[in-house]
Enzyme design. Sequence first.
Site, PDB file in Angstrom:
ATOM      1  N   HIS A   1       0.806  -1.216   0.000  1.00 27.63           N
ATOM      2  CA  HIS A   1       0.000   0.000   0.000  1.00 27.63           C
ATOM      3  C   HIS A   1       0.843   1.273   0.000  1.00 27.63           C
ATOM      4  CE1 HIS A   1      -3.994  -1.907   0.695  1.00 27.63           C
ATOM      5  NE2 HIS A   1      -3.186  -2.896   1.030  1.00 27.63           N
TER       6      HIS A   1
ATOM      7  N   HIS B   1      -6.819  -2.820  10.893  1.00 23.67           N
ATOM      8  CA  HIS B   1      -6.064  -3.846  10.151  1.00 23.67           C
ATOM      9  C   HIS B   1      -4.658  -3.998  10.722  1.00 23.67           C
ATOM     10  CE1 HIS B   1      -4.419  -6.094   6.803  1.00 23.67           C
ATOM     11  NE2 HIS B   1      -3.585  -5.114   6.513  1.00 23.67           N
TER      12      HIS B   1
ATOM     13  N   ASP C   1      -7.284  -1.653   3.837  1.00 22.70           N
ATOM     14  CA  ASP C   1      -7.552  -2.973   4.419  1.00 22.70           C
ATOM     15  C   ASP C   1      -8.151  -2.751   5.803  1.00 22.70           C
ATOM     16  OD1 ASP C   1      -6.391  -3.874   2.167  1.00 22.70           O
ATOM     17  OD2 ASP C   1      -4.586  -4.684   3.103  1.00 22.70           O
TER      18      ASP C   1
ATOM     19  N   GLU D   1     -12.103  -3.090   0.268  1.00 22.44           N
ATOM     20  CA  GLU D   1     -11.288  -4.271  -0.025  1.00 22.44           C
ATOM     21  C   GLU D   1     -12.174  -5.501   0.042  1.00 22.44           C
ATOM     22  OE1 GLU D   1      -9.448  -6.801   2.339  1.00 22.44           O
ATOM     23  OE2 GLU D   1      -9.605  -5.799   4.284  1.00 22.44           O
TER      24      GLU D   1
ATOM     25  N   HIS E   1      -8.937  -5.097  -4.292  1.00 23.44           N
ATOM     26  CA  HIS E   1      -8.100  -5.906  -3.419  1.00 23.44           C
ATOM     27  C   HIS E   1      -8.742  -7.264  -3.137  1.00 23.44           C
ATOM     28  CE1 HIS E   1      -5.410  -6.818  -0.001  1.00 23.44           C
ATOM     29  NE2 HIS E   1      -4.634  -5.880  -0.482  1.00 23.44           N
TER      30      HIS E   1
END
Lengths: 611, 793
Positions: free
Chosen positions: A84, A168, A189, A214, A425
């Site tokens: 990322h 996350h 995420d 995602e 994603h």
Amino acid sequence: MEVPLLWLCEGVPSTRIWPTGAGQDVGRSCILVSIAGKNVMLDCGMHMGFNDDRRFPDFSYITQNGRLTDFLDCVIISHFHLDHCGALPYFSEMVGYDGPIYMTHPTQAICPILLEDYRKIAVDKKGEANFFTSQMIKDCMKKVVAVHLHQTVQVDDELEIKAYYAGHVLGAAMFQIKVGSESVVYTGDYNMTPDRHLGAAWIDKCRPNLLITESTYATTIRDSKRCRERDFLKKVHETVERGGKVLIPVFALGRAQELCILLETFWERMNLKVPIYFSTGLTEKANHYYKLFITWTNQKIRKTFVQRNMFEFKHIKAFDRAFADNPGPMVVFATPGMLHAGQSLQIFRKWAGNEKNMVIMPGYCVQGTVGHKILSGQRKLEMEGRQVLEVKMQVEYMSFSAHADAKGIMQLVGQAEPESVLLVHGEAKKMEFLRQKIEQEFRVSCYMPANGETVTLPTSPSIPVGISLGLLKQEMAQGLLPEAKKPRLLHGTLIMKDSSFRLVSSEQALKELGLAEHQLRFTCRVHLQDTRKEQEMALRVYSHLKSTLKDHCVQHLPDGSVTVESILIQAAAHSEDPGIKVLLVSWTYQDEELGSFLTTLLKKGLPQTPS
Amino acid sequence: MDPECSRLLPALCAVLADPSQAVADDTCLEKLLDWFKTVTEAGSSLLLLQENPCLVDLLSHVLDLKPQDVSPRVLSFSLCLAGTFAAQEDCFEYLQQGQLLLGLFGEAGPLSWAAWSVPTVRSGWIRGLRSLAQHPSGLHFLGNSGAVDALFSLQGDSSLFVASAASQLLVHVLALSMQAAPQVTQALNVLTTTFGRCHSPWTEVLWGQLSPLVAHLLESDPIPAAHSLVDLLLSVARSPVFASADCGLWETMARMLSCLSPTQAGSLALGILKLQHCPQALRSQAFRVLLQPLVCILRATTQAPGPPGLLDETSAGSSMMVDTLLSSKSACVGLLCQTLAHLEELQPLPQRPSPWPQTLLVEAAVIILQLCDGSAVPSSSEGGRLCGALAGCSRVQRAALDFLGTLSQGISSRELMPQVFAVLLETLESPASSPMVLKKAFQATLRWLLDLPSPSSCLDLGPHAPLFLRELFPVLQKRLCSPCWEVRDSALEFLTHLTACWGGEADFREALLASEVPKLTWQLLRDPESYVRASAVTAMGQLSSQGLEAVSESPGHPEVQQGLIGELLHILSMDSEGFPRRAVVRVFTEWLRDSHADVARDTEWFVATVLQMVSQDLDWEVRAQGLELVRVFLVQTLGQPNPHCPYAVTLPKVTPPGPLPEVLRTLCQLQIIDFAFRALFDCDRPVAQKACDLLLFLREKTAPCSGLQEPGNSSDVTSVEATLHRWQAGEQSQPLGNLEPEELLAALRSLDLEGFQGRLAESSDHVEKSPQSLLQDMLATVAVLEENVADCY
């Protein structure tokens, strides 16, 4: 010179999304969003699976001349994982983006450590010369603007962003991007269930036009993390009990801290004496950041922090290279996480031959790395210099990655109530399943563009218009009070000046702009078969309209013409054919509706007069 | 092909052809294609296919599958692969015999399957065709198979990658016409690329056909696809054909310049000014367009801007410009940033307009910065509104500072210097300046200071500098105390560069020593941020080299008592992070090279102490830098490495300070040898590489050593060799012990250093990157649980 097409082009502003990474894959995230004329890059990740140019997104599709700063209003980084943020120094220092980069405070602190860690591995292992340098990482980090959770940050006069907790990894955030009344939420995420050191993702009912989420575990309902943790502890415990050594390859930050807490508490509870080591000097700094950003961890850690800091480990000690040869059991955390270079690989080579030992891979490994090979079951590895390393130690894989599962994703969509959803994603097949589910359950459109595909959203931009008091009063005086939620027609003149819009009465507009009024009349000729004289004709028209239009003021004027409100009707003879009479109808724009109604009516002919 | 790969290939092809088997991720397939590309480039594709029939089987198997069973990934891969093979004409014919190519690329193939909706498949189809369109048969195939029609429609594909690739291929085959292209923008892009590549006669013909269409586009308001049109015109104009010929191109460009919006006109103007050949009138027009925003700014804020001539006849354009500048804050900011960037790009070019209005540009940059920091005094209502739009706008500030920095070059008069220095100081002082603005302000200041014209002698800093420096240091002092690490760091970097250039100048030394800057820099050695600590180390190193660390005798600073060297050694041994430790070793290396007084006092002690710490360091870059320090030391004691070129000038030999055995004994005692041997077996490749070079140097220098006898088969040498072997195997706990010079020489000879050097030159993942490794991994992954594949970070 190859000239690719460019993504950013002129034209009507609309909301457009263009994933150059993370579109139907989990490689590297980099998504461009154009919202109401503002362009934002969401994440700037690197693909760990490639060693050449393909590891970075191809930015030449955005602009040719390299002046990305003119095109992009800002870059937003959701969290510190390299898929990322890994391309960030390349993007800012080598491609030449000079604008602001937004991320949360923990991400800002941790990101350079991981970038530096990765740079060192790349330069060390592959001797890559054309890679970003430490100085570039530093210069890139100077462009970063750190944000707090729930703080509305004005990027410029029109564009604002706001971060929400994503759970996350430490500092991971979802971002709301807003321009005027339009908004997009990007989740990065996230994880909807709290774990040992982080809380669950949360967002308010912000009703964005689009939610970009995602979808790694789009079709999976994951078992509880507790089970995996128990499993992990059991395996480590069994190995050290029978005198074996346990190697846990990790990246310096993130998973490592989670597992350290896990082992530390277990060692404490079981009163174990077997040494646990962490292989690099990075632990200290990592733990420092976890302490510093304690508010970002979950409630349990925050509560116990008062009595005892969870990140001050009693059992976990710094590793020295000589320790690897010590006899007896031990547990070692070593970097890097995919067993592709440095310490972790060196220790692995020493311990691989003994079946009492164990290596636990707590994360994903890309093809080509030793980690990937042993996870796919290969037991004879060719090393440098034609040596073959026989792997007799036990190999275990444990996924601790913290992503929302299918249930969690649905929950988040329900929380945010977006007008539409876009999946990134994840894998195409799984996305397709989730897409249908979202469309059915929430009755919203759901998109899943592949890399390179642009999704254009229909937008109805709302433009605020000021109305003059005079005009409102005038309208009020004419009719009943306006009813709520019921649209009503209002005539006025729209003035666009100094990029603002105002609706005023036409008189006022004329005065303000210093213009003279022009009268505009619509005219129409209606031909009717009739031999009678013009005056008689006009009279017949008068009586026909009088009887048809009971609510309007119909007049027969002395000069023979007929009026209905502002509409004037005159009868005339046809210049060539005496059997045809011509009705000249004219009206002003205010009576446009009535005017066209009248002409249609007259075209149908006049009723036969009873003889 | 490697026999091992040939052995693995059939199994892999079988897996790929089997729709029930999960295939490894896209990266593996991409890497597999890379490999096939290398193989086919190196030899005959036909032979490859004949020796490995599984490859053709794979291609035909993919075609035989039910369309719904095909994995898009594998299909895309197969299309690319077929194209790669068909790039060679004989192999193309071979594949054609089996109708394979028509099946894959023809209308009845994937083009009509459901999988066509997946962009990867379309992209693979184009890539395949692009590879095979290398020879007449390939081009013919393209025409006959109906592929060109499909390509035309793919130009408007929803995926930019696909659309772009289709356009590239069309350009490649040059079979296009304006009418057939689905959209103006795409057609223009294709044409732009075409013009960039085709030969002069073609360019003339094409332009002849094209110019009426372009003229037609220019009549619309607003001009459609203006951006692409600009690219097209510039691409045409770059062709040498138009250097002399007059075919309406220049008029078209002039017309376009006048009817484009200011933002779009800017890039066209820049493009025109960068052209090698172009009529003077057009160049002047373009330059006026480019300067207009700045002229407007100057008009709105001052009375009489710049030299006449440039700024006449701009009335029509300038009213549009003023409208744009004042229409909204974002339009104003966008246009100014773009203009500044364009001019910055033009400034260093040889073909930039002459005369170059340096004074006007500097004035404009200064005014813009003043508008941003609120210190400008507007002279009109427009000026007032500009103030409002630009106040506090850091984006414009950054662009203006970059531009002002480049303007320092070629400045001939000193007239403007007070203004420039004043605005830079204002920016550096302003509490509203963001960290990035401050960084750029420091950079611009540095450029102006370093480019100061010094007419009489290079020691003269000019009349403005001393004044400026006196005001600068208090500001620098303040910035060294900033709560933002970015600002502290930028200030330290500035100080380091400035000291390196000006450390010897009396005015500079005086101003620096009168300030608190050296003391503050010293304090920053203990900064909480590691980046800042590292920059402070570098800055202190530089100050100390120039004898400017100042505060040495002042009481109340206990840390000063032990001296800078002690402080730096403390950082080297204690700092938890790599940057400051690396910086320390770098400073030490410089000091050693320049015979810094503190080092020269006892060089051997110094080297030994540093090495002791460095050898324990976990950061390989610190260890590598330590080896560099050793190299400098060895050169100083043993002399430069022998030149390998027979024509090189032989430098006077440095005489070792004593007989060679003595020198070697010292090296052993200082643990230099122990350090170098350990580093040779370091798990980090660059360290081992550096150590290897170092040992080679040492061996070379001791080769003709006369005063030494090599020991025969003494047991000591055997034990040394045994230790080295153990080290190589990864067990480095046992020390080497105190070596005698003879043992050292024997050990040096016994090692195959050249062999080491060769192995270390290879990147350490060459085994993992090999095709065997790829094939093994792909085959092994098939059997693994799905969870592993799906997982990520």
